[in-house]
Scaffold this active site. Structure first.
Site, mmCIF file in Angstrom:
data_model
loop_
_atom_site.group_PDB
_atom_site.id
_atom_site.type_symbol
_atom_site.label_atom_id
_atom_site.label_comp_id
_atom_site.label_asym_id
_atom_site.label_seq_id
_atom_site.Cartn_x
_atom_site.Cartn_y
_atom_site.Cartn_z
ATOM 1 N N ALA A 179 0.831 -1.206 0.000
ATOM 2 C CA ALA A 179 0.000 0.000 0.000
ATOM 3 C C ALA A 179 0.864 1.255 0.000
ATOM 4 O O ALA A 179 0.599 2.217 -0.729
ATOM 5 C CB ALA A 179 -0.943 -0.010 1.200
ATOM 6 N N ASP A 180 1.899 1.257 0.824
ATOM 7 C CA ASP A 180 2.806 2.401 0.879
ATOM 8 C C ASP A 180 3.520 2.627 -0.443
ATOM 9 O O ASP A 180 3.505 3.728 -1.007
ATOM 10 C CB ASP A 180 3.850 2.181 1.976
ATOM 11 C CG ASP A 180 3.437 2.773 3.309
ATOM 12 O OD1 ASP A 180 2.836 3.850 3.320
ATOM 13 O OD2 ASP A 180 3.723 2.155 4.338
ATOM 14 N N ILE A 181 4.180 1.585 -0.930
ATOM 15 C CA ILE A 181 4.950 1.723 -2.165
ATOM 16 C C ILE A 181 4.025 1.940 -3.358
ATOM 17 O O ILE A 181 4.317 2.741 -4.257
ATOM 18 C CB ILE A 181 5.849 0.498 -2.398
ATOM 19 C CG1 ILE A 181 6.843 0.333 -1.240
ATOM 20 C CG2 ILE A 181 6.605 0.624 -3.708
ATOM 21 C CD1 ILE A 181 7.760 1.514 -1.033
#
Length: 410
Positions: A179-181
């Site tokens: 989700a972050d990347i």
């Protein structure tokens, strides 16, 4: 420093001359800005005085200096300045920096930048061509907007976690922060699109990027099954909902991955294993049959794979054009002949740490190869340098200092 790919630069990097204000912490925002910096942008990382980016003190082990390996791995090619945006003096500095900035990236909780008086509505009046990107857990609007958002929550609430693991009831998250990347990649795509638009029209825009939306956007195959059948898909471990066999299988000594994703490859696989019985089995005749009887097929294949070590089977399958590969941990992946050839581990000279390993550039630009131009910055390392470039005199900087622009306390 020069490019680790070629040692030289054939022409300027594509984002040379682009000025980015990085008012973000932890992962998605800093990673977005590092991608822009790697392409040549001048990224000025604006950090809170005292502690700086939270990631500087993260992780459970210490380096020689105060910064964590996580910070060092996400902040190369940037300059760091410390500004207390809660102070009027700090805001004055930001307003001046915004005048000739192209892009601003922030990842505070929705509403914080407005409360600080540095929202897009305020800053776009100073610089109408500014591209302003806000990264958050759940977006700037909606019932969940005010919730604190991290990768774990985004994976859980977007459906990603439901698709990860073996479907035995115990939740499993993806091993890497998808989700972050993913949000960083989507944000970069939006930022560059808006920047090109601003170059053409002179008008920037506001970008709302979220971990939740980004994680959900990865669900191409899973939602295809859901919308096509009306049934929520389930986790399949290493298997694939479009093809079978296409997963990890057990050989004599260890697991490896392979895929016979069409009828031609299935026939070749059965020939290699000398399993005419499987090839002629009505349960395995078509792709649909093999998907419906995946567990039976894998059980049968593993009976044959048990005869030899994984590396032997990988060589035999590859020789016949069947996709296959070992399951490597990170040390083996980076040390592999291919990982080294692709230069996926690079080293950066750091004033406190010496040689610091970093993940290499994921995209290779042949005409303008990326460079490590700057080490991950020390906290506030470039404050005076950047302010002088912005036109502030030494006396003005001293006044800002007296007025709390660089102080932790108000």
């Amino acid at each position: 420093m020069t490019s680790p790919q070629t040692g030289v630069t054939s022409r300027p990097l594509p984002l040379v001359g682009v000025k980015v204000l990085d008012i973000s912490q932890v992962m998605a925002g800093p990673y977005t800005c590092m991608l822009l910096a790697d392409m040549g942008a001048d990224v000025i990382k604006i950090e809170p005085p005292g502690s700086g980016d939270q990631t500087r003190g993260a992780m459970g082990f210490k380096m020689k200096g105060p910064d964590s390996m996580g910070f060092l791995n996400m902040n190369r090619n940037k300059r760091s300045i410390t500004i207390n945006l809660k102070s009027d003096a700090g805001k004055k500095i930001l307003f001046e920096l915004v005048k000739d900035a192209d892009i601003l990236v922030e990842n505070y909780r929705p509403g914080v930048m407005k409360k600080l008086g540095v929202s897009y509505e305020v800053l776009s009046k100073i610089n109408p061509r500014l591209v302003y990107a806000s990264i958050s857990g759940f977006g700037q609007s909606g019932p969940w907007a005010d919730r604190p958002g991290f990768d774990l929550m985004a994976q859980a609430m977007s459906g990603v976690m439901a698709m990860t693991g073996h479907g035995d009831g115990r939740p499993v998250k993806a091993g890497v922060p998808v989700a972050d990347i993913g949000c960083a990649l989507f944000a970069t795509y939006g930022i560059l699109s808006a920047y090109i638009g601003a170059k053409n029209t002179g008008q920037g825009q506001y970008i709302d990027a979220s971990l939740f939306d980004s994680a959900l956007a990865f669900s191409i195959w899973d939602t295809a099954e859901y919308w096509g059948t009306g049934k929520p898909p389930v986790a399949l471990g290493t298997a694939n909902r479009m093809s079978a066999p296409y997963q990890a299988v057990k050989a004599k000594n260890e697991y490896f991955v392979m895929g016979a994703t069409n009828n031609k490859l299935w026939q070749k696989l059965c020939e290699i294993l000398e399993r005419d019985d499987l090839f002629n089995d009505d349960l395995c005749k078509t792709i649909s049959n093999r998907l419906a009887n995946r567990e039976y097929i894998i059980d049968e294949l593993e009976k044959s794979f048990a005869a030899k070590d994984a590396n032997v089977w990988i060589d035999e399958l590859l020789a016949k054009g069947i996709p296959a590969g070992p399951i490597l941990d990170y040390p083996r992946a980076f040390a592999s002949e291919h990982g080294q050839h692709r230069q996926m581990k690079i080293e950066i000279d750091h004033p406190l740490e010496g040689k610091v390993p970093n993940i290499g550039f994921a995209v290779k630009m042949q005409g303008t190869p990326q460079q490590v131009r700057r080490h991950p910055p020390l906290l506030g390392e470039h404050t005076h340098e950047v302010l002088k470039e912005a036109g502030f005199t030494a006396d003005q900087i001293k006044v800002f200092e007296q007025d709390g622009a660089f102080s932790v306390e108000q």
